[in-house]
Design a protein around this motif. Sequence first.
Motif, PDB file in Angstrom:
ATOM      1  N   ARG A 128      -2.920 -15.869 -22.405  1.00 41.22           N
ATOM      2  CA  ARG A 128      -3.830 -16.883 -22.925  1.00 41.22           C
ATOM      3  C   ARG A 128      -3.456 -17.261 -24.357  1.00 41.22           C
ATOM      4  NH1 ARG A 128      -5.725 -18.794 -18.273  1.00 41.22           N
ATOM      5  NH2 ARG A 128      -6.902 -17.257 -17.052  1.00 41.22           N
ATOM      6  N   ALA A 129      -3.998 -18.368 -24.825  1.00 40.66           N
ATOM      7  CA  ALA A 129      -3.651 -18.891 -26.157  1.00 40.66           C
ATOM      8  C   ALA A 129      -3.979 -17.892 -27.259  1.00 40.66           C
ATOM      9  CB  ALA A 129      -4.385 -20.204 -26.405  1.00 40.66           C
ATOM     10  N   ASP A 130      -5.006 -17.060 -27.035  1.00 39.67           N
ATOM     11  CA  ASP A 130      -5.389 -16.087 -28.054  1.00 39.67           C
ATOM     12  C   ASP A 130      -4.717 -14.730 -27.861  1.00 39.67           C
ATOM     13  OD1 ASP A 130      -6.665 -15.194 -25.809  1.00 39.67           O
ATOM     14  OD2 ASP A 130      -8.704 -15.375 -26.600  1.00 39.67           O
TER      15      ASP A 130
END
Length: 524
Positions: A128-130
């Motif tokens: 995921r982006a995080d």
Amino acid sequence: MQITQAHSSGENAAASSRPLVVRLHRDDDVVIAREQLIGGTRLPEENIAVSGLIPPGHKVATRAIAQDQPVKRYGQIIGFASRAIEPGEHVHIHNLAMGEFDRDYAFCADARPTPRADTPATFDGIVRADGRIATRNYIGILTSVNCSATVARAIADHFRRDTHPESLAAYPNVDGVVALTHGVGCAVDPEGEGLALLQRTLGGYAVHPNFAGVLVIGLGCETNQIARMLETQGLTEAPSLRTFNIQETGGTAKTIAHGIEIVEGMLAAANRVERQPVPASHLVVGLQCGGSDGYSGISGNPALGAAVDLLVANGGTAILSETPEIYGAEHLLTRRAVSREVGEKLVARIHWWEDYCARNRAAMNNNPSAGNKAGGLTTVLEKSLGGIAKAGNSNLVEVYEYAERVDAKGLVFMDTPGYDPISATGQVAGGANLICFTTGRGSAYGCAPTPSLKIATNDALWNRQQEDIDLNCGPILSCEKSIEQMGAELFQLMLDAASGKRTRSEIHGYGQNEFVPWQIGAIT
């Protein structure tokens, strides 16, 4: 563990060499029947003859046991003789009962340095982006209260690939849209433990890596107000976390249409993912056993324990749970605690359960279930000793309360009931991105958004229900494979499932109905 050879008069030479019973520890008072034994069957290495019929998975006494004397299996007490037991007798509910005894917690006595894998394992995960790592890519619909369950289901049904294949045709990287509904959320103390547990559970699901987007739907007047739930869990609305209430939207039809519109707006972003190799240290595996039998602690659970040791050696996390099903065996875990503080946390949860049962006029020995007993388990002590085999030999590094976020690496414990859907729901809320579920009697279970692997303890179950089972550990009982060999196979199966290989429960569509938050406290 050893397999004892047995002989029956009149058997041919081939049959006489079959292993018929299993001895688990030299100090045990019982051995376990590997298949049905008839009266007169000789167990020469035990120097006894079987008395009467002994079903598969059940216990045979290997010595005379006086009334009120402790009976041992795994080298540990599983109960006390409720009457005198003769060698060769069937040992079960008719002559074995619960009893009180002291446990030596010996905090940290058996804690050892954790071995590390020479070549770290990997799986193909979704980053995921995080930076969070997912094993699946769903959009989830959560409900604040039972009153919004019907509309949530209707929204999810609009995106079912079996009935509405066109709805997700343009989004092949999205595993599906699932509605996780429940039966509570109102008529509870707004400051009580029950609501806090529900909010913590919903909060854990709302940020689970396996969800690319989440929609939370309420009615509007319930105790579990969405705004308050977001506040207590430190969450805020975002493109990937949307909320609304039925009363504000204007009724059922408008709510369903609005929900469909919101989900459709999430799909394009959810579809923009690619799997890539990531270290196995990102695996968080919830350990479950359900429909256990007399073989669970001999084959399936020890094999899962061997896989857990491999996972921990690769830096991953395993969550052991079901507090009532470690009762009487918790002293074997406190010995492996990395600190006295961790061990004391586990003992505190045991005491909480003793008090909880007393307040509700229940008994910890309500477990085993009828099916467990039919499969050869007699007391919760016996079930617990087999159950903790799922934890392998790794150190216990932390203890969590229900649905708390799991952030430690290694073997941890989460306090949950023994009921599998409630227990696994807490594990997933804590971050489990894979479930491993052993069963001896049979299971039909799934756990969206987290894939669930089911492991059979014996060949008979595998032959009967293999459409629901991912791995058979029966070869351990027949000495065709060792626990370590089966553990290595299971660890590879974990990596495959985490990489996107669909499990049997996913193929059958399980997972939405099995979301069951722990309901505790008064309903008014």
